[in-house]
Design a protein around this motif. Structure first.
Motif, PDB file in Angstrom:
ATOM      1  N   LEU A   1       0.828  -1.201   0.000  1.00 23.62           N
ATOM      2  CA  LEU A   1       0.000   0.000   0.000  1.00 23.62           C
ATOM      3  C   LEU A   1       0.865   1.255   0.000  1.00 23.62           C
ATOM      4  N   LEU A   2       1.936   1.251   0.786  1.00 25.34           N
ATOM      5  CA  LEU A   2       2.833   2.405   0.821  1.00 25.34           C
ATOM      6  C   LEU A   2       3.546   2.578  -0.510  1.00 25.34           C
ATOM      7  N   PHE A   3       3.933   1.467  -1.136  1.00 28.13           N
ATOM      8  CA  PHE A   3       4.594   1.538  -2.441  1.00 28.13           C
ATOM      9  C   PHE A   3       3.669   2.177  -3.474  1.00 28.13           C
ATOM     10  N   VAL A   4       2.415   1.699  -3.531  1.00 28.23           N
ATOM     11  CA  VAL A   4       1.452   2.241  -4.498  1.00 28.23           C
ATOM     12  C   VAL A   4       1.137   3.702  -4.179  1.00 28.23           C
ATOM     13  N   ALA A   5       1.021   4.022  -2.884  1.00 30.97           N
ATOM     14  CA  ALA A   5       0.725   5.407  -2.494  1.00 30.97           C
ATOM     15  C   ALA A   5       1.849   6.347  -2.910  1.00 30.97           C
ATOM     16  N   ARG A   6       3.096   5.926  -2.765  1.00 35.21           N
ATOM     17  CA  ARG A   6       4.211   6.767  -3.204  1.00 35.21           C
ATOM     18  C   ARG A   6       4.176   6.968  -4.719  1.00 35.21           C
ATOM     19  N   GLY A   7       3.799   5.900  -5.452  1.00 33.27           N
ATOM     20  CA  GLY A   7       3.685   6.037  -6.894  1.00 33.27           C
ATOM     21  C   GLY A   7       2.589   7.008  -7.292  1.00 33.27           C
ATOM     22  N   PHE A   8       1.435   6.921  -6.609  1.00 35.49           N
ATOM     23  CA  PHE A   8       0.356   7.874  -6.885  1.00 35.49           C
ATOM     24  C   PHE A   8       0.780   9.297  -6.537  1.00 35.49           C
ATOM     25  N   ARG A   9       1.554   9.439  -5.471  1.00 36.90           N
ATOM     26  CA  ARG A   9       2.029  10.765  -5.080  1.00 36.90           C
ATOM     27  C   ARG A   9       2.953  11.346  -6.147  1.00 36.90           C
ATOM     28  N   ILE A  10       3.806  10.492  -6.713  1.00 41.14           N
ATOM     29  CA  ILE A  10       4.679  10.944  -7.796  1.00 41.14           C
ATOM     30  C   ILE A  10       3.844  11.403  -8.986  1.00 41.14           C
ATOM     31  N   GLY A  11       2.800  10.616  -9.315  1.00 41.94           N
ATOM     32  CA  GLY A  11       1.927  11.011 -10.411  1.00 41.94           C
ATOM     33  C   GLY A  11       1.174  12.289 -10.130  1.00 41.94           C
ATOM     34  N   HIS A  12       0.735  12.476  -8.890  1.00 41.02           N
ATOM     35  CA  HIS A  12      -0.008  13.678  -8.526  1.00 41.02           C
ATOM     36  C   HIS A  12       0.867  14.926  -8.624  1.00 41.02           C
ATOM     37  N   GLN A  13       2.150  14.783  -8.288  1.00 45.08           N
ATOM     38  CA  GLN A  13       3.058  15.923  -8.335  1.00 45.08           C
ATOM     39  C   GLN A  13       3.627  16.170  -9.726  1.00 45.08           C
ATOM     40  N   GLY A  14       3.328  15.287 -10.664  1.00 44.01           N
ATOM     41  CA  GLY A  14       3.911  15.405 -11.995  1.00 44.01           C
ATOM     42  C   GLY A  14       3.566  16.712 -12.673  1.00 44.01           C
ATOM     43  N   GLY A  15       4.555  17.324 -13.296  1.00 48.52           N
ATOM     44  CA  GLY A  15       4.326  18.591 -13.971  1.00 48.52           C
ATOM     45  C   GLY A  15       3.800  18.443 -15.380  1.00 48.52           C
ATOM     46  N   ASP A  16       3.887  17.231 -15.956  1.00 45.15           N
ATOM     47  CA  ASP A  16       3.374  17.003 -17.305  1.00 45.15           C
ATOM     48  C   ASP A  16       2.406  15.831 -17.273  1.00 45.15           C
ATOM     49  N   ASP A  17       1.497  15.819 -18.232  1.00 43.41           N
ATOM     50  CA  ASP A  17       0.446  14.813 -18.258  1.00 43.41           C
ATOM     51  C   ASP A  17       1.001  13.412 -18.504  1.00 43.41           C
ATOM     52  N   PHE A  18       2.015  13.294 -19.339  1.00 45.26           N
ATOM     53  CA  PHE A  18       2.570  11.969 -19.630  1.00 45.26           C
ATOM     54  C   PHE A  18       3.155  11.336 -18.376  1.00 45.26           C
ATOM     55  N   GLY A  19       3.966  12.088 -17.632  1.00 48.34           N
ATOM     56  CA  GLY A  19       4.544  11.553 -16.402  1.00 48.34           C
ATOM     57  C   GLY A  19       3.485  11.224 -15.364  1.00 48.34           C
ATOM     58  N   ARG A  20       2.462  12.058 -15.298  1.00 44.47           N
ATOM     59  CA  ARG A  20       1.388  11.806 -14.341  1.00 44.47           C
ATOM     60  C   ARG A  20       0.663  10.506 -14.664  1.00 44.47           C
ATOM     61  N   LEU A  21       0.356  10.296 -15.931  1.00 44.27           N
ATOM     62  CA  LEU A  21      -0.339   9.072 -16.335  1.00 44.27           C
ATOM     63  C   LEU A  21       0.547   7.848 -16.189  1.00 44.27           C
ATOM     64  N   LEU A  22       1.824   7.988 -16.529  1.00 48.41           N
ATOM     65  CA  LEU A  22       2.729   6.842 -16.464  1.00 48.41           C
ATOM     66  C   LEU A  22       2.938   6.390 -15.025  1.00 48.41           C
ATOM     67  N   ALA A  23       3.183   7.329 -14.114  1.00 45.82           N
ATOM     68  CA  ALA A  23       3.383   6.966 -12.706  1.00 45.82           C
ATOM     69  C   ALA A  23       2.121   6.350 -12.122  1.00 45.82           C
ATOM     70  N   THR A  24       0.968   6.924 -12.425  1.00 45.24           N
ATOM     71  CA  THR A  24      -0.283   6.383 -11.917  1.00 45.24           C
ATOM     72  C   THR A  24      -0.550   4.994 -12.474  1.00 45.24           C
ATOM     73  N   GLY A  25      -0.301   4.816 -13.779  1.00 45.97           N
ATOM     74  CA  GLY A  25      -0.558   3.523 -14.400  1.00 45.97           C
ATOM     75  C   GLY A  25       0.334   2.419 -13.859  1.00 45.97           C
ATOM     76  N   LEU A  26       1.630   2.672 -13.742  1.00 45.57           N
ATOM     77  CA  LEU A  26       2.553   1.653 -13.242  1.00 45.57           C
ATOM     78  C   LEU A  26       2.254   1.308 -11.783  1.00 45.57           C
ATOM     79  N   SER A  27       1.943   2.315 -10.977  1.00 51.22           N
ATOM     80  CA  SER A  27       1.632   2.058  -9.568  1.00 51.22           C
ATOM     81  C   SER A  27       0.336   1.270  -9.441  1.00 51.22           C
TER      82      SER A  27
END
Length: 473
Positions: free
Chosen positions: A378-404
């Protein structure tokens, strides 16, 4: 005329490190501290396994821990130079889960009398796969200095994903003896290309949805408070649904089809913000699942064995519910706090080192131990979602969210199948289960998330500097 003497400000800057540099060092020092704590946990698990099974300690535990520690410390050192602002929690969490998996596989090796005096065991292979996975992860950090480079290969990633999914269907290459046609055999090595496809298909989805987001966000009408998309925009989700159904029919792989379709649903929801896409996807999934359960013998057998695993018809049949029932008995034997590492009988369950490693850990660590492992996920996935939430571009946001989300959904599918919440699917538990394909893919995901987190923080720290330059100008 400039003075040759240095200014007091310059001397102060040379004497004291900048706050930005201190922050980078602080993140990496925090990561190192968590890594050391992870090694302590893994060493304690290995020693307890030896004491529980053999009644004594030997140097094998230190050797196993030393190999894992050397690999992950190498990645830590690389992060200090190549990604100093990367998330400090992801690497220690992955190391802990991976190490606990090695400890349980080592415990099952000790319980097997055929492994006495044998060098190449399942735990040896798992460490080798961990070494390869971490090495590939380090290579990803070297060659992918900015995640936006991956967006250039959007359609190439989609083509690679399609090729990887078709490989097991090629005669002579795919392993036809397996229950599901998801493996390929090259000489003495077996590989599951669908695992690598998780990464490439996430890159493709992220790149495609960035370009198609505006058209997918268009609304045709409202229904029950939901803004429905236009009918002509339903093509992508219908195509992905059809591909997942083909995987289910031709490869007999229920888990992979569910994973890919769920991944696309979440990423299209993040891209458009329309709950209607999720509703449409769930309707398609339920319809496809009902048709598959009624008309495909493989799926029907999985569902009926899940609903009534103790019936003689399912329990005694080849490929029936025997494995599921043995895993359930093991979990029941473990209870709340478990029998203790090395004190149970997880080796009775078939494929306890791979498909049912959750049941093996649940028997010896109990419900409390499984809950702790789930918290790590859960912590691993939450950190991944946090990375996606902080992403400055849409591609990085989607990629981090998708992989997590792919990691989180896979964990749910595996734990749900073992605990009989949902039918068994045959997916492997990320980082825990024995298997080179899964382990290599998961360490690639770790490397990409670390690169994404570093790029996000670097971009955010550079933004104020560029803004101040514009003000000065």
């Amino acid at each position: 005329m400039r003075s040759s003497t240095s200014s007091p400000v310059g001397e102060a800057q040379a004497q004291f490190p900048s706050p930005k540099r201190e922050r980078k060092q602080g993140l990496r020092n925090m990561e190192l501290g968590f890594l050391i704590f992870s090694y302590v946990i893994v060493l304690a698990a290995l020693l307890q396994v030896q004491l529980g099974v053999t009644g004594e300690f030997n140097f094998n535990a230190l050797t196993l821990l030393g190999l894992v520690a050397a690999l992950t410390l190498a990645m830590h050192v690389v992060l200090r130079f190549l990604a100093p602002q990367a998330d400090p929690f992801i690497l220690p969490i992955a190391t802990t889960i991976n190490g606990l998996g090695i400890a349980m596989i080592y415990r099952l090796d000790l319980a097997d009398s055929d492994n006495a005096g044998v060098f190449w065991t399942s735990s040896t292979a798992q460490i080798l796969y961990t070494a390869i996975g971490v090495t590939i992860g380090i290579a990803v950090l070297f060659f992918v200095r900015n995640h936006r480079i991956l967006q250039r290969f959007t359609y190439l990633a989609g083509l690679i994903s399609l090729v990887l999914l078709l490989l097991p269907l090629i005669p002579g290459l795919g392993v036809s003896e397996a229950n599901a046609r998801v493996w390929i055999s090259i000489g003495p090595f077996n590989f599951q290309p669908g695992e690598i496809a998780k990464v490439t298909i996430a890159i493709f989805f992220a790149g495609y949805l960035v370009t198609a987001r505006d058209s997918l966000s268009m609304v045709s009408r409202k229904f029950l408070g939901m803004k429905l998309p236009r009918m002509r925009d339903l093509g992508p989700i219908l195509i992905i649904w059809a591909i997942c159904m083909c995987i289910l029919v031709f490869q007999r792989d229920l888990g992979t089809s569910l994973l890919y379709f769920g991944l696309f649903l979440v990423m299209i929801f993040v891209a458009t913000g329309r709950i209607s896409w999720v509703v449409i996807g769930l309707v398609l999934f339920v319809a496809g699942a009902l048709v598959a359960a009624l008309n495909i013998s493989y799926v029907n057998w999985r569902v009926t064995a899940w609903l009534d695993p103790l019936s003689p018809e399912h329990y005694d049949a080849a490929g029936g519910s025997y494995q599921l029932v043995q895993g359930m008995f093991g979990l029941a034997n473990g209870g709340l706090i478990g029998t203790g590492l090395g004190q149970g009988r997880p080796d009775i369950t078939p494929l306890a080192e791979s498909d049912f490693i959750v049941a093996a850990l649940g028997e010896e660590l109990g419900l409390a131990g499984l809950f702790a492992i789930l918290c790590l996920y859960l912590l691993f996935v939450a950190r991944g979602f946090r990375i996606g939430h902080q992403g400055g571009d849409d591609f990085g946001r989607l990629l981090a969210t998708g992989l997590s989300f792919a990691i989180g959904l896979q964990v749910f599918i595996v734990f749900g199948g073992v605990t009989r919440v949902i039918p068994l699917t045959g997916l492997t538990t990320p980082f825990l289960a024995a298997g080179g394909s899964s382990l290599l893919t998961n360490w690639i995901i770790v490397a990409i998330l670390l690169r994404l987190s570093d790029t996000v923080k670097t971009s955010s720290s550079l933004a104020p500097q560029s803004a101040s330059r514009e003000v000065r100008a």
